[in-house]
Scaffold this motif. Structure first.
Motif, PDB file in Angstrom:
ATOM      1  N   ALA A  53       0.837  -1.209   0.000  1.00 17.28           N
ATOM      2  CA  ALA A  53       0.000   0.000   0.000  1.00 17.28           C
ATOM      3  C   ALA A  53       0.868   1.254   0.000  1.00 17.28           C
ATOM      4  O   ALA A  53       0.547   2.232  -0.697  1.00 17.28           O
ATOM      5  N   LEU A  54       1.954   1.243   0.754  1.00 18.13           N
ATOM      6  CA  LEU A  54       2.881   2.379   0.725  1.00 18.13           C
ATOM      7  C   LEU A  54       3.441   2.571  -0.679  1.00 18.13           C
ATOM      8  O   LEU A  54       3.492   3.693  -1.196  1.00 18.13           O
ATOM      9  N   GLU A 107       5.058   3.377  11.208  1.00 17.67           N
ATOM     10  CA  GLU A 107       4.599   4.754  11.373  1.00 17.67           C
ATOM     11  C   GLU A 107       5.596   5.742  10.765  1.00 17.67           C
ATOM     12  O   GLU A 107       5.194   6.765  10.209  1.00 17.67           O
ATOM     13  N   SER A 108       6.861   5.446  10.868  1.00 18.96           N
ATOM     14  CA  SER A 108       7.867   6.307  10.266  1.00 18.96           C
ATOM     15  C   SER A 108       7.699   6.339   8.748  1.00 18.96           C
ATOM     16  O   SER A 108       7.716   7.414   8.131  1.00 18.96           O
ATOM     17  N   ALA A 109       7.532   5.174   8.135  1.00 18.17           N
ATOM     18  CA  ALA A 109       7.326   5.112   6.684  1.00 18.17           C
ATOM     19  C   ALA A 109       6.024   5.819   6.298  1.00 18.17           C
ATOM     20  O   ALA A 109       5.979   6.560   5.309  1.00 18.17           O
ATOM     21  N   PHE A 110       4.979   5.600   7.070  1.00 12.41           N
ATOM     22  CA  PHE A 110       3.690   6.247   6.805  1.00 12.41           C
ATOM     23  C   PHE A 110       3.833   7.776   6.893  1.00 12.41           C
ATOM     24  O   PHE A 110       3.376   8.504   5.998  1.00 12.41           O
ATOM     25  N   GLY A 115       4.358  13.044   4.181  1.00 14.57           N
ATOM     26  CA  GLY A 115       5.187  14.202   3.826  1.00 14.57           C
ATOM     27  C   GLY A 115       5.254  14.399   2.320  1.00 14.57           C
ATOM     28  O   GLY A 115       5.182  15.536   1.823  1.00 14.57           O
ATOM     29  N   ILE A 116       5.367  13.295   1.588  1.00 15.59           N
ATOM     30  CA  ILE A 116       5.347  13.374   0.121  1.00 15.59           C
ATOM     31  C   ILE A 116       3.979  13.862  -0.343  1.00 15.59           C
ATOM     32  O   ILE A 116       3.871  14.745  -1.191  1.00 15.59           O
ATOM     33  N   ARG A 117       2.916  13.300   0.222  1.00 14.85           N
ATOM     34  CA  ARG A 117       1.561  13.723  -0.154  1.00 14.85           C
ATOM     35  C   ARG A 117       1.373  15.221   0.072  1.00 14.85           C
ATOM     36  O   ARG A 117       0.868  15.927  -0.790  1.00 14.85           O
ATOM     37  N   PHE A 138      11.586   8.965   2.812  1.00 10.51           N
ATOM     38  CA  PHE A 138      10.560   7.931   2.631  1.00 10.51           C
ATOM     39  C   PHE A 138      11.203   6.617   2.195  1.00 10.51           C
ATOM     40  O   PHE A 138      10.893   5.551   2.749  1.00 10.51           O
ATOM     41  N   ALA A 139      12.077   6.680   1.196  1.00 16.57           N
ATOM     42  CA  ALA A 139      12.729   5.454   0.707  1.00 16.57           C
ATOM     43  C   ALA A 139      13.481   4.757   1.836  1.00 16.57           C
ATOM     44  O   ALA A 139      13.391   3.529   2.002  1.00 16.57           O
TER      45      ALA A 139
END
Length: 184
Positions: A53-54, A107-110, A115-117, A138-139
């Motif tokens: 989903a990410l 949660e960190s990845a989310f 932040g990208i959104r 993010f990566a």
């Protein structure tokens, strides 16, 4: 009245009760083991679903970030990209079933994806430094989540050099970081 010898009857009944209790106990243990395997399978499916989903949300956000900066529906499209990926629902499953270490990595990845959104909603274009600056964290966070999930399910730790990478952030392959490769 004839004397009846109750000992054979009693020993037969007692043997039947013991056999039945043993069969029930074995069944309960079997069911408990199956429930444990089912829970582990569900957790693994949640971890994979979350990573997918990410990734899906990020791919959709990249598409939105390719549109002109002044596109009037850009903000709506960026929000819809995250919703359409089903990220919020699978995040809830992750919050309910994962260990604290994996929840923290997730949660960190989310947060980095959000932040990208937010950057895309504000008009950031894919091939710019502004997108670049929110992408690399993010990566890195996504890879940290993947590695934490591997550890959670009992797999060996995975390092960037195992996949011929210098880091999880992908900065070494980024054109905007001054290295070889194409970021956009």
């Amino acid at each position: 009245m004839a004397d009846i010898n109750w000992i054979p009857f009693a020993s037969t009944a007692l043997g039947a009760v013991i056999a039945l209790a043993g069969a029930l106990l074995a069944g309960v243990r079997n069911d408990r083991g199956q429930r444990h395997r089912d829970r582990e399978s569900d957790r693994l499916r949640t971890y994979v679903d979350f990573a997918l989903a990410l990734d899906e949300a990020h791919a959709a956000l990249r598409e939105v970030a390719r549109t002109p900066q002044d596109e009037p529906v850009r903000g709506v499209a960026a929000s819809a990209a995250v919703h359409a990926a089903g990220l919020y629902g699978v995040r809830e499953r992750l919050l309910m079933s994962a260990s604290p270490a994996l929840v923290t990595a997730g949660e960190s990845a989310f947060d980095r994806l959000i932040g990208i959104r937010n950057a895309v909603r504000s008009g950031v274009v894919l091939s710019t430094r502004d997108y670049h600056d929110v992408y690399h964290p993010f990566a890195d966070a996504l890879w940290t989540f993947r590695v934490a999930a591997r550890v959670e399910v009992g797999q060996n730790l995975l390092n960037p050099d195992d996949l011929n990478r210098e880091s999880w952030s992908e900065r070494e392959r980024c054109a905007l970081c001054g290295q070889v490769g194409d970021f956009a």
